[in-house]
Structures are given as structure tokens and as C-alpha cells.
Scaffold this motif. Sequence first.
Motif, PDB file in Angstrom:
ATOM      1  N   MET A  25       0.838  -1.209   0.000  1.00  0.00           N
ATOM      2  CA  MET A  25       0.000   0.000   0.000  1.00  0.00           C
ATOM      3  C   MET A  25       0.872   1.259   0.000  1.00  0.00           C
ATOM      4  SD  MET A  25      -3.341  -1.058   0.552  1.00  0.00           S
ATOM      5  CE  MET A  25      -4.291   0.026   1.497  1.00  0.00           C
TER       6      MET A  25
ATOM      7  N   GLU B 121       1.388   4.154  -3.141  1.00  0.00           N
ATOM      8  CA  GLU B 121       1.001   5.553  -3.003  1.00  0.00           C
ATOM      9  C   GLU B 121       2.226   6.470  -3.107  1.00  0.00           C
ATOM     10  OE1 GLU B 121      -1.218   6.367   0.519  1.00  0.00           O
ATOM     11  OE2 GLU B 121      -1.670   8.415  -0.095  1.00  0.00           O
TER      12      GLU B 121
ATOM     13  N   ARG C 163      -5.116   6.501  -2.954  1.00  0.00           N
ATOM     14  CA  ARG C 163      -5.643   5.546  -1.984  1.00  0.00           C
ATOM     15  C   ARG C 163      -7.075   5.126  -2.314  1.00  0.00           C
ATOM     16  NH1 ARG C 163      -4.088   6.571   4.094  1.00  0.00           N
ATOM     17  NH2 ARG C 163      -2.007   6.420   3.210  1.00  0.00           N
TER      18      ARG C 163
ATOM     19  N   SER D 187      -6.288   2.199  -4.553  1.00  0.00           N
ATOM     20  CA  SER D 187      -5.458   1.112  -4.003  1.00  0.00           C
ATOM     21  C   SER D 187      -6.078   0.477  -2.769  1.00  0.00           C
ATOM     22  CB  SER D 187      -4.059   1.629  -3.692  1.00  0.00           C
ATOM     23  OG  SER D 187      -4.107   2.524  -2.604  1.00  0.00           O
ATOM     24  N   SER D 188      -6.847   1.243  -1.992  1.00  0.00           N
ATOM     25  CA  SER D 188      -7.415   0.651  -0.776  1.00  0.00           C
ATOM     26  C   SER D 188      -8.420  -0.439  -1.124  1.00  0.00           C
ATOM     27  CB  SER D 188      -8.081   1.713   0.082  1.00  0.00           C
ATOM     28  OG  SER D 188      -9.185   2.224  -0.628  1.00  0.00           O
TER      29      SER D 188
ATOM     30  N   SER E 221      -3.192  -2.264 -10.257  1.00  0.00           N
ATOM     31  CA  SER E 221      -3.717  -1.045  -9.624  1.00  0.00           C
ATOM     32  C   SER E 221      -3.239   0.200 -10.361  1.00  0.00           C
ATOM     33  CB  SER E 221      -3.273  -0.975  -8.165  1.00  0.00           C
ATOM     34  OG  SER E 221      -3.665  -2.142  -7.501  1.00  0.00           O
TER      35      SER E 221
END
Length: 437
Positions: free
Chosen positions: A296, A300, A307, A310-311, A421
Motif C-alpha cells: 500500500m 502511493e 488511496r 489502491s485501498s 492497480s
Amino acid sequence: MSTQSPGKKGALDWYFKTNLLSRILIGLVLGAIAGIVLGFFPDAIKPFVDNTKFFGDLFVRLLKMIVLPVILFSLIAGAASIAPSRLGRVGVKIMAFYLFTSALAVTIGLVFANIFKPGLGMNIIGDAAIKGKEAAAPTLVQTLLNIVPTNIFESFTKGDVLPVIFFAVVFGLAISFVKDSKIPTVAKGAEALFDVCNAAAESMYKIVTGIMQYAPIGVFVLISSVFAQQGAKALGPLLMVTLVVYLGLIVHLVGVYGGFLAVFKLGFVKFLKGANEAMITAFVTRSSGGTLPVTMRVSEENLGIPRAISSFTLPLGATINMDGTAIYLGVCAMFIGFATGHPLSLNQQMIVVVTATLASIGTAGVPGAGAIMLLMVLESVGLKVEAGTAVAAAYAMILGIDALLDMGRTSLNVTGDIAGSAIVAKTEKELDLAKWS
Ligand code: ASP
């Protein structure tokens, strides 16, 4: 503890304090040496194999015990954590990327295994022969249809993994919708159900960790039997499997991720520079789940993936996107086919593409999980791992080197999550391109 003699405590202490990877490798090397030495005393082989069988069989049974519960809970928890609001465009794009690249990964593994033919000519033998009926694989269409269970309880009791995967994903998605229910008691119940499944998944991982503590002993026993019957000849094929898996991993990294990134005008070298911390962490921890915080952060900070995307995509990827595992499953299924004198036909290989893709989805992001999923891929093509069979012996050989293979495959698993991502963020015009220049 204080009543134990110092010597005994020392040995146990040594066992549990030594890093698992080293212990498994020691089990492999000692097992190989013991087996080769035994080979010089043909009369001793049968008594040795008979007397140690219990310990090897125990290991195989423990692994088989945990397959279904791990898949069930980790997939329900994974699917239930997808917020329905996220199931839109980003969800469809990332799922398409994950599924497509996983299927490509198995295919790459199979192609290289066809070229290098690891295990060919080994002729591993077991006490029990592979039965003709078991070796007959279903057709591809039937395999696809069989993914949908007619009776989920029957699938559980028969140990059919694909229908369980299907049901778990559907059930998990349903929970995630019901969590948003307008009826407060229902929404609360769904939250509780989600928490229970999460806790159950964590508990299953704990059991896997526990079983792996026994792996060095199981590996020693199983490997020594193989080497007693095969001699040093068995070393070459193991080296070959390792090389073929790593070759597949590298080709997938450069060809598939590099290719995809290029199509979306993202620099591969920049990508590697940004992702390498996560790749290395995955390599040493052998856990996509454990690497997630690093994944993570680098996504970023280094690669500018917001985010908001990606979250959602990275935790999902750490649960279901395992391209490295998919390559490994393809290569190892081929190896076991060759090694036991039942090379996989083209039809069986197509079945492996389907089952290994699904198996990689069902693989938990913890060390060694892929090896457990190999059991089901083998079963789907009629190669049942049953105590005493040649298939179990060949499978044991793979287990001996599994930690080495796990390092590389986990690293690729995590890399795939980041690549997907980044591409989705780019197509959504949310990628911070300043980090790529
Ligand atoms: N260790 C791998 C991961 O965490 C899963 C596997 O065993 O293939 O991604």
C-alpha cells in the motif's frame, strides 16, 4: 518447562527458534542424504519406508484437512470486504486484469513445462498404483459446469474445491450487499457474520502455520522414501522444476506486466524501482497478506496510485490475485504428471488452466498456501494425492522445495497487484504521473 532437562529443552528450543525455511531445507537435505544412503542397503528400504510411513502420511492428511476451510473462510471474508459501491467500473476493470493475467500465468507455466519437461523419465513408484479410473480426467466443458454446485453440502463432503470456491465468492458478495441493508438488525447481523468469517479465516491461517511447523519432519520422511527408491537421480528434476518456475515468473514479469504497462504508456523500469520494496518484502516473508502494508505504501508514495483506488484493489489482489502461484501450479502439475509416468494430455492441461486459475484465486496470501492448492489442481486431472501413492511421493518432492518456490511466486503475486492497480488508476485518470517521469 523448568523440570525439563537442559538437553531436551535445547533441542526443542532449537527446532522452534530456527527459521522455518531453514528447517524445511534441512529436512529436505537430510531426507535426500538418508534416502541415498539407504539406497545402498536395498533390504533396509522396505522396513524403513513401512516404519516411517505414519509420519509422512500424517503430514499429507493434515494438509488435506485444511484445504476446504481455508478457501471457504478466506474467500467469504475477501469477497465480503468488497464494498458494493466499489463493484462498479474500477471493480470490473481490476477483476478483468486479475483474472486474465492469472490465466495467462498458468499458460506460461504450462508452456515452459512442456518445453523443459521436468520430471520426465523419473518413474516414481508408490505402494498403491494410480487407478485407471482416477487418472481419467473429465472434459473441459464438464469441468466448467462442475464449478457450479448442485448441492453445496455434497461438494463439502466430497471435497470438491471448485464449487466451494464459487459458493464462497457468491456468499461473500451477498454478505457485502446485506451489510448495507436498510433493516438495521439485518445489517448488524451481516456485519457480525463478516467479523466471524474474518476471524475464522485468521484461525485457519493459524492452523496452517501450526501444520507448517511439522513440515520439516513430514518432508524428511517423504523425501527419504523417494530418494531411497530413486537415488541421486531425483535431484536433477527438482532443480529443473525450480528453474522452470523461476523462468516462468521472470517471463511473466517482463512480458505480461511490462507489456501491459507499455500499452498504457507506463515505464517498466520506473515501475520496478517504485515497487521493489514490496517485491523484496514479499520474497522474504512469502506472504502477500503480510506484505500488504508495504504494498500500500509504495503504491502511493512511489507510484502515485491514489488511496481511493489502491485501498480497494490491493487488499483484493492480496486475497485473489496470485499469478506467481498460478505459474507454480501449472509447472508442478506437469512435473507430477511426468514424474509418475502420467504426462498430462492437452485436454488435461486445459483443465489445469481453469482449475489453477481458480485455485490461485482461492489461495490465501500466507506462506505455503499454494502448495495446499496444488492438491486440488492435481485432483482435477485425476492425480489424487493419497498416502502411499506415487503422486504423493512426487508431491512430497515439491513440498521439499516449496519454500524456495514460494519466495519467487509471492513476489510476483504482489507485483501483479501493484501493476493492475497502476493501470486501473491510469485509465481512471487518477494516477499521479509526476511520479513516473
Ligand atoms: N505465499 C503466497 C502468497 O502469499 C501464496 C502461495 O503459497 O502461493 O502470495
